[in-house]
Design an enzyme around this catalytic site. Structure first.
Site, PDB file in Angstrom:
ATOM      1  CD  GLU A  40      37.590  -3.854 -20.736  1.00  0.00           C
ATOM      2  OE1 GLU A  40      38.564  -4.697 -20.496  1.00  0.00           O
ATOM      3  OE2 GLU A  40      37.775  -3.006 -21.223  1.00  0.00           O
ATOM      4  CE  LYS A 129      42.974  -0.658 -23.045  1.00  0.00           C
ATOM      5  NZ  LYS A 129      42.703  -1.892 -22.239  1.00  0.00           N
TER       6      LYS A 129
END
Length: 209
Positions: A40, A129
């Site tokens: 990411e 997350k």
């Protein structure tokens, strides 16, 4: 195959934050060479969108590229337009999840409390997350997983090579790794071989867990 399936298979997301443009490609290549499959680029990194676009082409077939620190729907739109294959955030914004569902892009929102975890799941997130894991710790992960073990949780923050197995044992489905993979000192020295070797060790540790 959707991105969450790949997340649960590979179990590591490399986080690139604040990396200089001239270092980004070499660092990305080093991690891919070490076996990292999901990377990411945070949206608060200068030039994040061009990096995402470039990496989609450069690492096609070898790695999957997403955008991180996606705080709202506008940022989600920009990231997807640039080619992001998944979206990650430090916060829970149901509009981002809805946009991802509409576009077929998996969103893994940042959550902390049981209420946020369930809200994200009900909104359509396939995984969440858990952040900031460095402050919450493995005991928190273990306790929150007990009633919510049907929801895959990615532990982000506080994970290193010495405790990664403990986080998986505590119930993490995956981990997010920033400076432990994208080491600023090694980058400054141009020591990309060390980045690759270190990444390989993390991949092997995740495979054993």
């Amino acid at each position: 195959m959707d991105m969450t399936t790949l997340l649960l298979r590979h179990r590591i997301v490399a986080i690139f934050r604040g990396i200089a443009a001239e270092q980004a490609d070499m660092a990305g290549q080093a991690l891919v060479d070490g076996g990292i499959a999901l990377m990411e680029v945070t949206m608060n990194t200068e030039g994040a969108l061009p990096i995402v676009s470039r990496w989609r082409e450069r690492f096609d077939g070898r790695a999957y590229i997403g955008a991180g620190t996606v705080l709202d729907e506008e940022m989600a739109r920009e990231a997807v337009a640039a080619g992001a294959q998944f979206l990650i955030s430090p916060n829970l914004d149901e509009a981002v999840i809805a946009y991802g569902l509409e576009r077929g892009v998996d969103v893994w929102p940042g959550v902390m409390t049981p209420t946020e975890i369930v809200r994200a799941w009900k909104a359509g997130a396939k995984a969440v997350k858990l952040f900031p894991m460095g402050a919450l710790g493995q005991s928190y992960l273990r306790e929150v997983r007990a009633p919510l073990n049907h929801i895959p949780m990615m532990a982000t923050g506080g994970v290193d090579l010495h405790n990664i197995a403990d986080f998986f044992a505590a119930g993490a489905a995956a981990v997010g790794l920033g400076s432990k993979l994208v080491n600023a000192e090694w980058l400054a020295r141009g020591d990309y071989e060390r980045l690759t070797d270190n990444a390989r060790q993390f991949v092997e540790a995740a495979g054993r867990a």
